[in-house]
Design a protein around this motif. Structure first.
Motif, PDB file in Angstrom:
ATOM      1  N   GLU A   1      -6.062  17.381 -10.612  1.00 55.17           N
ATOM      2  CA  GLU A   1      -5.887  19.196 -10.278  1.00 55.17           C
ATOM      3  C   GLU A   1      -5.178  20.139  -8.942  1.00 55.17           C
ATOM      4  O   GLU A   1      -4.846  21.003  -9.507  1.00 55.17           O
ATOM      5  CB  GLU A   1      -6.963  19.414 -10.630  1.00 55.17           C
ATOM      6  CG  GLU A   1      -7.439  19.512 -12.438  1.00 55.17           C
ATOM      7  CD  GLU A   1      -8.722  18.147 -12.563  1.00 55.17           C
ATOM      8  OE1 GLU A   1      -8.514  17.033 -11.673  1.00 55.17           O
ATOM      9  OE2 GLU A   1      -9.034  18.312 -13.825  1.00 55.17           O
ATOM     10  N   GLU A   2      -5.487  19.348  -7.876  1.00 55.88           N
ATOM     11  CA  GLU A   2      -5.464  19.720  -6.986  1.00 55.88           C
ATOM     12  C   GLU A   2      -3.669  19.614  -6.588  1.00 55.88           C
ATOM     13  O   GLU A   2      -3.532  20.047  -5.818  1.00 55.88           O
ATOM     14  CB  GLU A   2      -5.730  19.330  -5.664  1.00 55.88           C
ATOM     15  CG  GLU A   2      -6.519  17.594  -5.566  1.00 55.88           C
ATOM     16  CD  GLU A   2      -6.875  17.055  -6.212  1.00 55.88           C
ATOM     17  OE1 GLU A   2      -7.565  17.552  -7.153  1.00 55.88           O
ATOM     18  OE2 GLU A   2      -7.018  15.755  -5.724  1.00 55.88           O
TER      19      GLU A   2
ATOM     20  N   GLU B   1      -1.165  31.673 -14.825  1.00 54.85           N
ATOM     21  CA  GLU B   1      -2.277  30.781 -13.896  1.00 54.85           C
ATOM     22  C   GLU B   1      -2.821  31.108 -12.692  1.00 54.85           C
ATOM     23  O   GLU B   1      -3.277  31.586 -11.534  1.00 54.85           O
ATOM     24  CB  GLU B   1      -1.887  29.317 -13.283  1.00 54.85           C
ATOM     25  CG  GLU B   1      -1.962  28.434 -14.203  1.00 54.85           C
ATOM     26  CD  GLU B   1      -2.217  26.825 -14.133  1.00 54.85           C
ATOM     27  OE1 GLU B   1      -2.032  26.962 -12.637  1.00 54.85           O
ATOM     28  OE2 GLU B   1      -2.500  25.661 -14.691  1.00 54.85           O
ATOM     29  N   PHE B   2      -1.546  31.714 -11.676  1.00 54.06           N
ATOM     30  CA  PHE B   2      -1.653  32.227 -10.667  1.00 54.06           C
ATOM     31  C   PHE B   2      -2.372  34.183 -10.742  1.00 54.06           C
ATOM     32  O   PHE B   2      -3.518  34.307  -9.838  1.00 54.06           O
ATOM     33  CB  PHE B   2      -0.026  32.568 -10.060  1.00 54.06           C
ATOM     34  CG  PHE B   2       0.571  31.472  -8.906  1.00 54.06           C
ATOM     35  CD1 PHE B   2      -0.396  31.365  -7.604  1.00 54.06           C
ATOM     36  CD2 PHE B   2       1.703  30.982  -9.134  1.00 54.06           C
ATOM     37  CE1 PHE B   2      -0.081  29.934  -7.119  1.00 54.06           C
ATOM     38  CE2 PHE B   2       1.907  29.682  -8.710  1.00 54.06           C
ATOM     39  CZ  PHE B   2       1.410  29.241  -7.724  1.00 54.06           C
TER      40      PHE B   2
ATOM     41  N   LYS C   1      -6.008  33.704 -10.867  1.00 55.05           N
ATOM     42  CA  LYS C   1      -6.583  32.569  -9.389  1.00 55.05           C
ATOM     43  C   LYS C   1      -6.959  34.358  -8.222  1.00 55.05           C
ATOM     44  O   LYS C   1      -7.553  34.077  -7.925  1.00 55.05           O
ATOM     45  CB  LYS C   1      -5.684  31.609  -8.846  1.00 55.05           C
ATOM     46  CG  LYS C   1      -5.510  30.337  -9.559  1.00 55.05           C
ATOM     47  CD  LYS C   1      -4.543  29.575  -8.443  1.00 55.05           C
ATOM     48  CE  LYS C   1      -4.720  28.725  -9.387  1.00 55.05           C
ATOM     49  NZ  LYS C   1      -2.970  27.469  -9.061  1.00 55.05           N
ATOM     50  N   ASP C   2      -5.437  35.179  -9.028  1.00 59.08           N
ATOM     51  CA  ASP C   2      -5.863  36.521  -8.468  1.00 59.08           C
ATOM     52  C   ASP C   2      -6.893  36.747  -8.503  1.00 59.08           C
ATOM     53  O   ASP C   2      -7.785  38.132  -7.669  1.00 59.08           O
ATOM     54  CB  ASP C   2      -4.443  37.747  -7.607  1.00 59.08           C
ATOM     55  CG  ASP C   2      -2.713  36.005  -7.389  1.00 59.08           C
ATOM     56  OD1 ASP C   2      -3.475  35.849  -6.494  1.00 59.08           O
ATOM     57  OD2 ASP C   2      -2.073  37.079  -7.466  1.00 59.08           O
TER      58      ASP C   2
ATOM     59  N   ALA D   1      -9.453  36.518  -9.955  1.00 66.02           N
ATOM     60  CA  ALA D   1     -10.865  35.544  -9.579  1.00 66.02           C
ATOM     61  C   ALA D   1     -11.263  35.397  -8.659  1.00 66.02           C
ATOM     62  O   ALA D   1     -12.823  36.019  -7.736  1.00 66.02           O
ATOM     63  CB  ALA D   1     -10.731  34.221  -9.648  1.00 66.02           C
ATOM     64  N   LYS D   2     -10.068  35.997  -7.236  1.00 64.35           N
ATOM     65  CA  LYS D   2     -10.456  35.745  -5.547  1.00 64.35           C
ATOM     66  C   LYS D   2     -11.076  37.351  -5.391  1.00 64.35           C
ATOM     67  O   LYS D   2     -11.909  37.627  -5.205  1.00 64.35           O
ATOM     68  CB  LYS D   2      -8.871  35.982  -5.401  1.00 64.35           C
ATOM     69  CG  LYS D   2      -9.058  34.522  -4.131  1.00 64.35           C
ATOM     70  CD  LYS D   2      -7.207  34.492  -3.924  1.00 64.35           C
ATOM     71  CE  LYS D   2      -6.873  33.541  -3.586  1.00 64.35           C
ATOM     72  NZ  LYS D   2      -5.166  33.472  -3.507  1.00 64.35           N
TER      73      LYS D   2
ATOM     74  N   ILE E   1      -9.144  27.749 -15.865  1.00 68.84           N
ATOM     75  CA  ILE E   1      -7.500  27.280 -16.238  1.00 68.84           C
ATOM     76  C   ILE E   1      -7.701  25.790 -17.002  1.00 68.84           C
ATOM     77  O   ILE E   1      -7.996  24.720 -16.946  1.00 68.84           O
ATOM     78  CB  ILE E   1      -6.737  27.323 -15.176  1.00 68.84           C
ATOM     79  CG1 ILE E   1      -6.513  29.226 -14.771  1.00 68.84           C
ATOM     80  CG2 ILE E   1      -5.545  26.567 -15.326  1.00 68.84           C
ATOM     81  CD1 ILE E   1      -5.823  29.271 -13.780  1.00 68.84           C
TER      82      ILE E   1
ATOM     83  N   LEU F   1     -13.510  30.302 -10.753  1.00 70.15           N
ATOM     84  CA  LEU F   1     -12.785  30.045 -11.260  1.00 70.15           C
ATOM     85  C   LEU F   1     -13.167  27.675 -11.741  1.00 70.15           C
ATOM     86  O   LEU F   1     -13.536  27.455 -10.316  1.00 70.15           O
ATOM     87  CB  LEU F   1     -11.537  30.117 -10.141  1.00 70.15           C
ATOM     88  CG  LEU F   1     -10.302  29.578 -10.289  1.00 70.15           C
ATOM     89  CD1 LEU F   1      -9.856  29.720 -12.007  1.00 70.15           C
ATOM     90  CD2 LEU F   1      -9.136  29.415  -9.710  1.00 70.15           C
TER      91      LEU F   1
ATOM     92  N   ILE G   1     -11.021  24.793 -12.989  1.00 74.02           N
ATOM     93  CA  ILE G   1      -9.620  24.094 -13.039  1.00 74.02           C
ATOM     94  C   ILE G   1      -9.531  22.757 -13.861  1.00 74.02           C
ATOM     95  O   ILE G   1     -10.062  21.522 -12.742  1.00 74.02           O
ATOM     96  CB  ILE G   1      -8.099  24.624 -12.181  1.00 74.02           C
ATOM     97  CG1 ILE G   1      -7.864  25.639 -11.783  1.00 74.02           C
ATOM     98  CG2 ILE G   1      -6.817  23.695 -13.107  1.00 74.02           C
ATOM     99  CD1 ILE G   1      -6.590  26.007 -10.949  1.00 74.02           C
TER     100      ILE G   1
END
Ligand code: NAD
Ligand code: UD1
Length: 340
Positions: free
Chosen positions: A140-141, A159-160, A163-164, A166-167, A176, A258, A260
């Motif tokens: 995943e990373e 996805e981005f 992620k934003d 979630a931040k 995800i 979040l 993934i």
């Protein structure tokens, strides 16, 4: 008021299998789908299998007013967002359609969720976000984003966006899920994959050769850097994938923020191995011809799925024989898909 899981794209291939697993696990489900790549008849089939009927509302997720009404009428506590267009070739020809449909629908969905304070969302991403992976198995990373077509680009951008989100909002729980290659069908043979026109993906192509609708399989290249020269992928039974969504909802209930996960099997299978497995499992012949590579294809792609097992206790249990038998069982009993 009863809690509901909203499933966008729930009459589609993966969505319909997931709705069954949700109903079997005691969840109440509202499906929304605009039926651009599926049929309303799927709802009857789901009811037949699960002995419970999900609520179905025909709408386009981009229709904010109608989507808002759904959230007002039902207490939606979680969303599984499958709705989207997924044909790579079409996305190259009609990029705007893909950006508008896939990204646009997600933006509207997130806006309506925010208005109704719905905090949990599972998003259907894809192994395609890894592009041409630098190593296999893929973790995943590993890097995402170096992709070559608009379909993949929409998955990366969403996805981005998530992620934003979630931040910015620690109260949101976002999963995800990166699917590898779903194949197979529900064991009942009542639901399965029913592509429009000539299939792009390999398994529906194989089953249509088996049923006599197509004369032979075009094997796209045998000069890849793999054991027999044909492309290697991680084929996962769609019912395993569906169960992965139930595990994910349970995970989101623990407020993880979040997360993934790769959802695959961890096993790589070549095109020729897949064809031979299908022949052996079902006793039908699959004539094929080796042809040129398909543009954009990569040598090898398979997942490391340890994270999903460690953190959710989920792993794929069906093997290639199950996948091949269930794909054929669906096609055999529905030679024209849902179109009869
Ligand atoms: P599918 O086409 O069978 O299902 C998608 C459903 O979404 C269809 O029923 C379609 O009618 C609906 N839909 C599309 N746009 C919509 C919109 N704007 N509003 C409402 N409904 C809409 O596809 P699938 O194979 O079940 O895939 C589900 C999701 O998983 C997609 O997001 C896809 O990109 C992703 N995914 C699929 C695969 C795969 O190989 N099948 C692999 C990785 C990721
Ligand atoms: C394709 C998409 C990918 C998407 C995935 C799941 C492309 C380039 N990629 O991936 O973005 O996430 O589906 O929906 O379309 N093959 C044949 N003959 C066929 C069809 C396929 O030999 O008629 C081969 C391919 O070369 C590949 C393998 O079979 O090696 C699997 O192909 P496919 O089912 O299309 O999946 P992906 O290529 O992994």
């Amino acid at each position: 008021m009863k809690d509901y899981v909203l499933v966008t794209g729930g009459t589609g291939y993966i969505g319909s299998h997931t709705v069954i697993e949700l109903l079997n696990n005691g969840y109440d489900v509202v499906i929304v789908d605009n039926l651009c790549n599926s049929k309303a008849l799927v709802v009857d089939r789901i009811e037949k299998i699960a002995r419970k009927r999900p609520i179905f509302v025909e709408l386009d997720v981009r229709d904010e007013k109608k989507l808002n009404e759904v959230f007002s009428n039902y207490n939606i506590t979680s969303v599984i967002h499958f709705a989207g267009l997924k044909a790579v070739g079409e996305s190259v020809e009609k990029p705007q359609l893909y950006y508008d449909n896939n990204i646009g629908s997600t933006e509207i969905l997130l806006k309506v969720m925010r208005a109704h304070e719905t905090k949990n969302i599972v998003f259907s991403s894809s192994a395609t976000v890894y592009g041409n992976p630098k190593r296999v198995p893929i973790y995943e990373e590993d890097p995402v984003g170096e992709v070559t077509n608009p379909y993949a680009e929409t998955k990366v951008k969403i996805e981005f966006m998530l992620k934003d989100l979630a931040k910015g909002d620690p109260t949101m729980n976002i999963a995800i899920l990166r699917y590898f290659n779903p194949i197979g069908a529900h064991q009942s043979g009542l639901i399965g994959e029913d592509p429009n026109g000539i299939p792009n993906n390999i398994m529906p192509y194989i089953t249509q050769v088996a049923i006599g609708k197509l004369p032979y399989l075009h094997v796209f290249g045998n000069d890849y850097k793999t054991k027999d020269g044909t492309g290697i992928r991680d084929y996962i039974h769609v019912v395993d994938l569906a169960k992965g969504h139930v595990a994910t909802l349970k995970k989101l209930a623990t407020n993880p923020g979040l997360v993934i996960y790769n959802l695959g099997t961890g096993v790589g299978t070549s095109v020729l191995e897949l064809v031979n497995a299908f022949i052996a499992a079902n006793g039908v012949d699959i004539p094929y011809k080796i042809e040129a590579r398909r543009p954009g294809d990569i040598d090898t792609c398979y997942a490391n799925c340890d994270k999903a097992y460690k953190e959710m206790g989920w792993k794929a249990i069906y093997n290639m024989v199950d996948c091949c038998k269930d794909s054929w069982n669906w096609q055999k009993h529905n030679p024209k898909g849902y179109g009869e």
